[in-house]
Design an enzyme around this catalytic site. Structure first.
Site: not given
Ligand code: HSE
Length: 418
Positions: A16, A40, A98, A183, A194, A198, A296
């Site tokens: 991103v 890093k 998130k 991820e 994930d 969210k 993406g």
């Molecule tokens: N890993 C997350 C997904 C990336 O696949 O939705 C976007 O938040």
């Protein structure tokens, strides 16, 4: 009117971060430039001038020229410290993290209130779909009947490849990783973590509920079997990982993240690959559907860009439903119709079900369709272990068993049921 010049300190240059760098180069009209990028490993070769990079966060946080922090790193605890420090120095922050938001929302709310400084995170849920700002600005709490959504691109990508292209799970996952959707630890996608992150803060924007993550019933797609996929196709369904929330007639909110059968002609079935989709139902508008890429580089960067742009006008989330409306409350007091498949009946607590309408068995696997009180699911984990797979039916939430009994009785009276 000339907008103020935004001088950005960026944390992270992954999928991103690099996307944002490229997008900003193509958007000179925004009058925003990246002054420094903290990463890093400052020695790693990147697709940007080496002079931009540092591995010292203070070089960014203490730079007086920088008037906006964009946080796009993986480590949620380090991210929180960066955001905290930036807000405390009254610099607005844009983030896509998130997990950090889900883990620290109460503190982040306090920081925003105490400092009066903006903290925007449209990219953290559904990437390119402007769902947070719509929930904040457009929908009034009382009008929002339900919100159902596909909010994880990787799992949707994998399910699409499995259903539409017969690709094995592992190959589909590898592809999702190669395309930069997953991820760094893909279990976070596959096991539903994930989506849980969210959904927890989306419920704050939708219904003014401050959710503790352990209050939400959730699962991913890791337990879905070939048998389930065959049953789904036979019934005219596909399977999607759905984040659902519905305001019940008592005003409380039912919410979950679980695999659900969707009918072939349902809007959700049109959401393929890494796309996300949100279906909102409200009193007067009826049904609305938001659709767009949910993962993406550029789709996520586009939402970050939109937040950066909104900061030119000092836009802030007001959390209206939390601060100005009656605060929402979660409930587990409702029923759901579920499909469950399993290798051995001994793992299934049959007495927990209100009713079991049908069951089938073959040598390898059995499945049943039944109705269960949601609290029974919330307080157990038999449906997440021992290779048991649980999928909701499309009309999932049943407020009262009386309705089911009345329907059944009228069928009996009409002579349709035995
Ligand atoms: N890993 C997350 C997904 C990336 O696949 O939705 C976007 O938040």
């Amino acid at each position: 009117m000339k907008h103020k010049k935004l001088v950005i300190g960026l944390f992270g240059f992954g999928v991103v971060g690099e996307g944002l760098y490229k997008v900003l180069l193509q958007t000179p009209s925004l009058n925003a430039t990246i002054r420094k990028v903290c990463i890093k490993d400052a020695a790693k070769k990147r697709n940007a001038p080496a002079s931009l990079f540092t591995d010292d966060k203070n070089e960014v946080l203490q730079d007086e020229e920088i008037n906006l922090i964009v946080e796009l790193i993986d480590d949620s605890e380090a991210a929180f410290q960066i955001v905290k420090s930036a807000l405390e120095s009254h610099r607005p922050v844009v983030s896509a993290n998130k997990k950090m938001i889900a883990d620290h929302l109460p503190e982040l709310l306090e920081l925003q209130q105490a400092t009066g400084t903006s903290f925007l995170y449209e990219a953290a849920c559904c990437a390119s779909i402007p769902v947070i700002r719509n929930l904040e600005e457009y929908y009034d709490n009382d009008l929002l009947h339900s919100i159902n959504a596909v909010i994880n691109g990787s799992t949707n990508f994998i399910l699409t490849k499995m259903f539409d292209e017969n690709l094995p799970f592992k190959e589909a996952l590898l592809l999702a990783q190669q395309l930069g959707f997953a991820e760094s630890d893909p279990r976070l996608d596959i096991e539903g973590w994930d989506a849980l992150n969210k959904w927890s803060f989306l419920l704050t924007h939708a219904y003014g509920i401050l959710v503790k993550k352990n209050e939400l019933v959730f699962n991913g797609i890791q337990l879905i079997t070939h048998h389930d996929a065959q049953v789904a196709v036979h019934l005219g369904y596909s399977i999607k990982l759905i984040a659902g929330a519905k305001k019940l007639s008592n005003g409380k909110v039912a919410a979950y993240i679980l695999p659900r059968f969707v009918k072939n002609d349902d809007l959700f079935n049109s959401i393929k690959n890494e796309y996300n989709g949100v279906v909102v139902e409200s009193s007067f508008a009826d049904k609305q559907f938001f659709y767009g890429k949910g993962a993406g580089s550029f789709p996520t960067a586009s939402a970050v860009l939109s937040d950066i742009s909104a900061l030119r006008y000092n836009y802030k989330y007001e959390y209206k439903k939390l601060y100005h409306h009656q605060v929402g409350e979660l409930t587990q007091d409702f029923y759901v119709k579920v499909y469950v498949s399993f290798a051995d009946w001994k793992y299934i607590p049959k007495d927990d079900f209100e009713s079991i309408e049908e069951w089938h068995s073959n040598d390898q696997r059995s499945d049943l369709t039944g109705i269960i009180h949601f609290e029974k699911l919330a307080n157990s984990d038999w449906w997440k272990t021992n290779e048991v797979s649980l999928i909701l039916y499309p009309d999932d939430i049943i407020e009262s068993m009386d309705v089911v009994k009345v329907k059944k009785r009228s069928l009996e009276l009409a002579g349709f049921a035995g």
